[in-house]
Design a protein around this motif. Structure first.
Motif, PDB file in Angstrom:
ATOM      1  N   ALA A  10      -8.344   5.716  13.589  1.00 47.08           N
ATOM      2  CA  ALA A  10      -9.588   5.427  12.817  1.00 47.08           C
ATOM      3  C   ALA A  10      -9.277   5.591  11.285  1.00 47.08           C
ATOM      4  N   VAL A  11      -8.386   6.010  10.944  1.00 44.79           N
ATOM      5  CA  VAL A  11      -8.351   5.988   9.397  1.00 44.79           C
ATOM      6  C   VAL A  11      -7.628   4.500   9.042  1.00 44.79           C
ATOM      7  N   GLY A  12      -6.612   3.755   9.840  1.00 43.44           N
ATOM      8  CA  GLY A  12      -6.480   2.488   9.648  1.00 43.44           C
ATOM      9  C   GLY A  12      -7.510   1.569   9.742  1.00 43.44           C
ATOM     10  N   LEU A  13      -8.388   1.768  10.764  1.00 42.43           N
ATOM     11  CA  LEU A  13      -9.354   0.979  10.875  1.00 42.43           C
ATOM     12  C   LEU A  13     -10.580   0.985   9.596  1.00 42.43           C
ATOM     13  N   ALA A  14     -10.748   2.440   9.192  1.00 46.56           N
ATOM     14  CA  ALA A  14     -11.545   2.495   7.935  1.00 46.56           C
ATOM     15  C   ALA A  14     -10.758   1.870   6.754  1.00 46.56           C
ATOM     16  N   GLN A  55      -4.379  -7.544   7.637  1.00 42.68           N
ATOM     17  CA  GLN A  55      -4.139  -6.351   7.834  1.00 42.68           C
ATOM     18  C   GLN A  55      -3.973  -5.873   9.334  1.00 42.68           C
ATOM     19  N   LEU A  56      -5.203  -6.366  10.154  1.00 43.57           N
ATOM     20  CA  LEU A  56      -5.485  -5.911  11.488  1.00 43.57           C
ATOM     21  C   LEU A  56      -4.414  -6.478  12.211  1.00 43.57           C
ATOM     22  N   ILE A  57      -3.972  -7.752  11.873  1.00 45.15           N
ATOM     23  CA  ILE A  57      -2.937  -8.319  12.773  1.00 45.15           C
ATOM     24  C   ILE A  57      -1.747  -7.537  12.574  1.00 45.15           C
ATOM     25  N   ARG A  58      -1.176  -7.087  11.385  1.00 45.32           N
ATOM     26  CA  ARG A  58      -0.270  -6.333  11.153  1.00 45.32           C
ATOM     27  C   ARG A  58      -0.111  -5.006  11.713  1.00 45.32           C
ATOM     28  N   PRO A  63       6.199  -2.649  16.018  1.00 42.34           N
ATOM     29  CA  PRO A  63       6.767  -1.898  14.896  1.00 42.34           C
ATOM     30  C   PRO A  63       8.317  -2.643  14.905  1.00 42.34           C
ATOM     31  N   GLN A  64       8.797  -2.660  13.590  1.00 39.89           N
ATOM     32  CA  GLN A  64      10.046  -3.388  13.273  1.00 39.89           C
ATOM     33  C   GLN A  64      11.112  -2.482  12.387  1.00 39.89           C
ATOM     34  N   ASN A  65      12.106  -2.520  12.669  1.00 41.56           N
ATOM     35  CA  ASN A  65      12.875  -1.848  11.616  1.00 41.56           C
ATOM     36  C   ASN A  65      13.165  -2.550  10.240  1.00 41.56           C
ATOM     37  N   PRO A  66      13.669  -1.877   9.117  1.00 43.93           N
ATOM     38  CA  PRO A  66      13.560  -2.553   7.729  1.00 43.93           C
ATOM     39  C   PRO A  66      14.375  -3.845   7.742  1.00 43.93           C
ATOM     40  N   ASP A  67      15.422  -4.220   8.753  1.00 45.07           N
ATOM     41  CA  ASP A  67      16.337  -5.140   8.570  1.00 45.07           C
ATOM     42  C   ASP A  67      15.409  -6.130   9.611  1.00 45.07           C
ATOM     43  N   GLY A  68      14.313  -6.007  10.157  1.00 38.14           N
ATOM     44  CA  GLY A  68      13.550  -7.257  10.829  1.00 38.14           C
ATOM     45  C   GLY A  68      13.657  -7.290  12.351  1.00 38.14           C
ATOM     46  N   THR A  69      14.560  -6.268  12.980  1.00 36.93           N
ATOM     47  CA  THR A  69      14.944  -6.333  14.385  1.00 36.93           C
ATOM     48  C   THR A  69      14.086  -5.447  14.989  1.00 36.93           C
ATOM     49  N   SER A  70      13.513  -5.627  16.114  1.00 34.91           N
ATOM     50  CA  SER A  70      12.763  -4.472  17.034  1.00 34.91           C
ATOM     51  C   SER A  70      13.566  -3.357  17.196  1.00 34.91           C
ATOM     52  N   SER A  71      12.808  -2.179  17.459  1.00 38.38           N
ATOM     53  CA  SER A  71      13.368  -0.898  17.664  1.00 38.38           C
ATOM     54  C   SER A  71      13.788  -0.746  19.046  1.00 38.38           C
TER      55      SER A  71
END
Length: 80
Positions: A10-14, A55-58, A63-71
């Motif tokens: 809910a915080v993210g949507l707000a 922001q909604l799309i993101r 989630p991805q690691n900082p180097d751009g690869t998937s976890s």
């Protein structure tokens, strides 16, 4: 089967909604100061809508690691 994603908080949507409202209010204040009603309000609302949509799309993408690869838990097949 695709991996389960946690639900949006809910915080993210707000926060997404407050971005749009904030840009609209900023546009109203600019219009009030400059006497250019409704141009800055329209542009602020449009910019807020675009920012909120990005922001909604993101927030729904995986989630991805900082180097751009998937976890590792997001890869097909998973561990083992």
């Amino acid at each position: 089967m695709p991996p389960r994603r946690p639900p949006l908080s809910a915080v993210g949507l707000a926060m997404i909604g407050s971005q749009m409202a904030g840009f609209t209010i900023l546009g109203v204040l600019i219009d009030w100061a400059a006497g250019s009603v409704p141009w800055a309000t329209c542009l602020g609302t449009l910019f807020g809508f675009v920012a909120a949509f990005i922001q909604l799309i993101r927030s729904v993408q995986s989630p991805q690691n900082p180097d751009g690869t998937s976890s590792p838990s997001d890869r097909e097949g998973g561990p083992g």
